[in-house]
Design a protein around this motif. Structure first.
Motif, PDB file in Angstrom:
ATOM      1  N   PRO A   6       0.743  -1.417   0.027  1.00 30.17           N
ATOM      2  CA  PRO A   6      -0.342   0.429   0.001  1.00 30.17           C
ATOM      3  C   PRO A   6       0.920   1.574  -0.041  1.00 30.17           C
ATOM      4  CG  PRO A   6      -1.136  -1.242   1.961  1.00 30.17           C
ATOM      5  CD  PRO A   6       0.000  -2.179   1.252  1.00 30.17           C
ATOM      6  N   GLN A   7       1.959   1.439   0.275  1.00 25.55           N
ATOM      7  CA  GLN A   7       2.859   2.404   0.350  1.00 25.55           C
ATOM      8  C   GLN A   7       3.942   2.933  -0.361  1.00 25.55           C
ATOM      9  OE1 GLN A   7       1.994   0.426   3.058  1.00 25.55           O
ATOM     10  NE2 GLN A   7       0.658   1.772   3.881  1.00 25.55           N
ATOM     11  N   SER A   8       4.041   1.685  -1.421  1.00 29.89           N
ATOM     12  CA  SER A   8       5.228   1.439  -2.405  1.00 29.89           C
ATOM     13  C   SER A   8       4.672   1.112  -3.866  1.00 29.89           C
ATOM     14  CB  SER A   8       6.217   0.106  -2.273  1.00 29.89           C
ATOM     15  OG  SER A   8       7.399   0.674  -2.237  1.00 29.89           O
ATOM     16  N   PRO A   9       3.870   1.593  -4.479  1.00 30.52           N
ATOM     17  CA  PRO A   9       4.086   1.532  -5.769  1.00 30.52           C
ATOM     18  C   PRO A   9       4.634   1.463  -6.718  1.00 30.52           C
ATOM     19  CG  PRO A   9       2.219   3.783  -5.640  1.00 30.52           C
ATOM     20  CD  PRO A   9       3.304   2.799  -4.179  1.00 30.52           C
ATOM     21  N   LEU A  10       5.124   1.139  -7.560  1.00 30.64           N
ATOM     22  CA  LEU A  10       5.736   0.421  -8.529  1.00 30.64           C
ATOM     23  C   LEU A  10       5.848   0.766 -10.295  1.00 30.64           C
ATOM     24  CD1 LEU A  10       9.158   0.072  -9.197  1.00 30.64           C
ATOM     25  CD2 LEU A  10       7.931  -2.376  -9.998  1.00 30.64           C
ATOM     26  N   LEU A  11       6.179   2.154 -10.870  1.00 31.83           N
ATOM     27  CA  LEU A  11       6.308   2.258 -11.903  1.00 31.83           C
ATOM     28  C   LEU A  11       7.059   1.842 -13.277  1.00 31.83           C
ATOM     29  CD1 LEU A  11       4.340   4.115 -13.777  1.00 31.83           C
ATOM     30  CD2 LEU A  11       6.019   5.910 -13.651  1.00 31.83           C
ATOM     31  N   VAL A  12       6.266   0.595 -13.564  1.00 31.25           N
ATOM     32  CA  VAL A  12       7.830   0.245 -14.766  1.00 31.25           C
ATOM     33  C   VAL A  12       6.840   0.924 -16.356  1.00 31.25           C
ATOM     34  CG1 VAL A  12       7.524  -2.041 -15.688  1.00 31.25           C
ATOM     35  CG2 VAL A  12       6.559  -1.550 -13.947  1.00 31.25           C
ATOM     36  N   SER A  13       7.904   2.215 -16.025  1.00 29.17           N
ATOM     37  CA  SER A  13       7.481   2.935 -16.877  1.00 29.17           C
ATOM     38  C   SER A  13       7.914   4.175 -17.032  1.00 29.17           C
ATOM     39  CB  SER A  13       6.408   4.036 -17.787  1.00 29.17           C
ATOM     40  OG  SER A  13       6.332   4.532 -18.872  1.00 29.17           O
ATOM     41  N   GLY A  14       9.129   5.126 -18.431  1.00 28.59           N
ATOM     42  CA  GLY A  14       9.585   5.747 -18.306  1.00 28.59           C
ATOM     43  C   GLY A  14       9.225   7.202 -18.949  1.00 28.59           C
ATOM     44  N   ASP A  15       8.069   6.836 -19.284  1.00 24.27           N
ATOM     45  CA  ASP A  15       7.676   7.925 -19.730  1.00 24.27           C
ATOM     46  C   ASP A  15       7.392   9.614 -18.777  1.00 24.27           C
ATOM     47  OD1 ASP A  15       5.726   9.490 -20.836  1.00 24.27           O
ATOM     48  OD2 ASP A  15       4.793   8.254 -22.117  1.00 24.27           O
ATOM     49  N   GLY A  16       7.787  10.505 -19.196  1.00 23.83           N
ATOM     50  CA  GLY A  16       8.053  11.634 -18.510  1.00 23.83           C
ATOM     51  C   GLY A  16       6.027  12.166 -18.317  1.00 23.83           C
ATOM     52  N   ASP A  17       5.085  11.487 -19.474  1.00 27.44           N
ATOM     53  CA  ASP A  17       4.234  11.557 -18.972  1.00 27.44           C
ATOM     54  C   ASP A  17       3.483  11.677 -17.429  1.00 27.44           C
ATOM     55  OD1 ASP A  17       4.254  13.404 -21.231  1.00 27.44           O
ATOM     56  OD2 ASP A  17       2.554  11.371 -22.234  1.00 27.44           O
ATOM     57  N   TYR A  18       4.333  10.037 -16.423  1.00 25.38           N
ATOM     58  CA  TYR A  18       4.143  10.129 -15.339  1.00 25.38           C
ATOM     59  C   TYR A  18       4.278  11.480 -14.837  1.00 25.38           C
ATOM     60  CZ  TYR A  18       2.011   5.609 -18.374  1.00 25.38           C
ATOM     61  OH  TYR A  18       1.604   4.901 -19.086  1.00 25.38           O
ATOM     62  N   LYS A  19       4.487  11.666 -14.746  1.00 26.92           N
ATOM     63  CA  LYS A  19       5.658  13.059 -13.647  1.00 26.92           C
ATOM     64  C   LYS A  19       4.917  13.104 -12.294  1.00 26.92           C
ATOM     65  CE  LYS A  19       7.828  17.078 -12.864  1.00 26.92           C
ATOM     66  NZ  LYS A  19       6.581  18.110 -11.763  1.00 26.92           N
ATOM     67  N   GLU A  20       3.241  13.832 -13.153  1.00 32.53           N
ATOM     68  CA  GLU A  20       2.240  13.824 -12.237  1.00 32.53           C
ATOM     69  C   GLU A  20       1.549  13.318 -11.364  1.00 32.53           C
ATOM     70  OE1 GLU A  20       2.530  14.910 -15.422  1.00 32.53           O
ATOM     71  OE2 GLU A  20       3.519  17.186 -15.271  1.00 32.53           O
ATOM     72  N   LEU A  21       1.866  11.536 -11.599  1.00 31.37           N
ATOM     73  CA  LEU A  21       0.787  10.743 -10.962  1.00 31.37           C
ATOM     74  C   LEU A  21       2.060  10.156  -9.984  1.00 31.37           C
ATOM     75  CD1 LEU A  21      -0.896   8.075 -11.147  1.00 31.37           C
ATOM     76  CD2 LEU A  21       1.442   7.228 -12.434  1.00 31.37           C
ATOM     77  N   LEU A  22       4.147  10.700 -10.399  1.00 30.52           N
ATOM     78  CA  LEU A  22       4.511  10.114  -9.208  1.00 30.52           C
ATOM     79  C   LEU A  22       4.007  11.612  -8.245  1.00 30.52           C
ATOM     80  CD1 LEU A  22       7.539   9.662 -11.167  1.00 30.52           C
ATOM     81  CD2 LEU A  22       6.140   7.493  -9.676  1.00 30.52           C
ATOM     82  N   GLU A  23       4.698  12.902  -8.650  1.00 30.77           N
ATOM     83  CA  GLU A  23       3.941  13.514  -7.173  1.00 30.77           C
ATOM     84  C   GLU A  23       2.319  12.962  -6.504  1.00 30.77           C
ATOM     85  OE1 GLU A  23       3.113  16.558 -10.270  1.00 30.77           O
ATOM     86  OE2 GLU A  23       5.583  17.131 -10.674  1.00 30.77           O
ATOM     87  N   TYR A  24       1.816  12.491  -7.513  1.00 28.60           N
ATOM     88  CA  TYR A  24       0.571  11.938  -6.733  1.00 28.60           C
ATOM     89  C   TYR A  24       1.003  11.244  -5.318  1.00 28.60           C
ATOM     90  CZ  TYR A  24      -4.707  10.508  -5.779  1.00 28.60           C
ATOM     91  OH  TYR A  24      -5.794  10.219  -5.425  1.00 28.60           O
ATOM     92  N   VAL A  25       1.472   9.725  -6.300  1.00 30.70           N
ATOM     93  CA  VAL A  25       1.886   9.469  -5.023  1.00 30.70           C
ATOM     94  C   VAL A  25       2.637  10.121  -3.063  1.00 30.70           C
ATOM     95  CG1 VAL A  25       3.091   7.182  -5.044  1.00 30.70           C
ATOM     96  CG2 VAL A  25       1.444   7.532  -7.068  1.00 30.70           C
ATOM     97  N   LYS A  26       3.778  10.282  -4.007  1.00 28.59           N
ATOM     98  CA  LYS A  26       3.914  10.975  -2.626  1.00 28.59           C
ATOM     99  C   LYS A  26       3.366  11.355  -2.061  1.00 28.59           C
ATOM    100  CE  LYS A  26       8.196  12.674  -4.848  1.00 28.59           C
ATOM    101  NZ  LYS A  26       9.596  13.487  -5.060  1.00 28.59           N
ATOM    102  N   ALA A  27       2.156  12.590  -2.374  1.00 26.59           N
ATOM    103  CA  ALA A  27       1.682  13.550  -1.752  1.00 26.59           C
ATOM    104  C   ALA A  27       0.658  12.503  -0.734  1.00 26.59           C
ATOM    105  CB  ALA A  27       1.202  14.731  -2.994  1.00 26.59           C
ATOM    106  N   HIS A  28       0.201  12.223  -1.391  1.00 26.47           N
ATOM    107  CA  HIS A  28      -0.539  10.634  -0.456  1.00 26.47           C
ATOM    108  C   HIS A  28       0.350   9.940   0.920  1.00 26.47           C
ATOM    109  CE1 HIS A  28      -3.431  12.129  -3.158  1.00 26.47           C
ATOM    110  NE2 HIS A  28      -4.521  11.880  -2.281  1.00 26.47           N
TER     111      HIS A  28
END
Length: 75
Positions: A6-28
């Motif tokens: 629950p605290q550690s999702p793993l993104l399997v992509s190097g696409d920069g479009d996912y930057k906002e998703l990582l920001e969201y994950v960290k904010a939570h």
């Protein structure tokens, strides 16, 4: 995204479009981890994640090898 815990999702992509998703994950309160080929990954992703696993460092482990040794069907 692969949900490893629950605290550690793993993104399997190097696409920069996912930057906002990582920001969201960290904010939570989650740890932002990414696995991708470093050479072709966006610097936006590398800068935003907390852990980056570079598959370029062990290509034999992650790439499908040429299977040309298979026998060809008879004609």
């Amino acid at each position: 995204i692969i949900q490893r815990s629950p605290q550690s999702p793993l993104l399997v992509s190097g696409d920069g479009d996912y930057k906002e998703l990582l920001e969201y994950v960290k904010a939570h309160g989650c740890k932002a981890e990414v696995i991708a080929f470093g050479r072709s990954s966006s610097s936006r992703i590398k800068d935003e994640c907390e852990v980056f696993y570079d598959m370029d460092l062990d290509k034999d482990r992650f790439l499908i090898k040429n299977q040309s040794t298979k026998s060809q069907p008879k004609k």
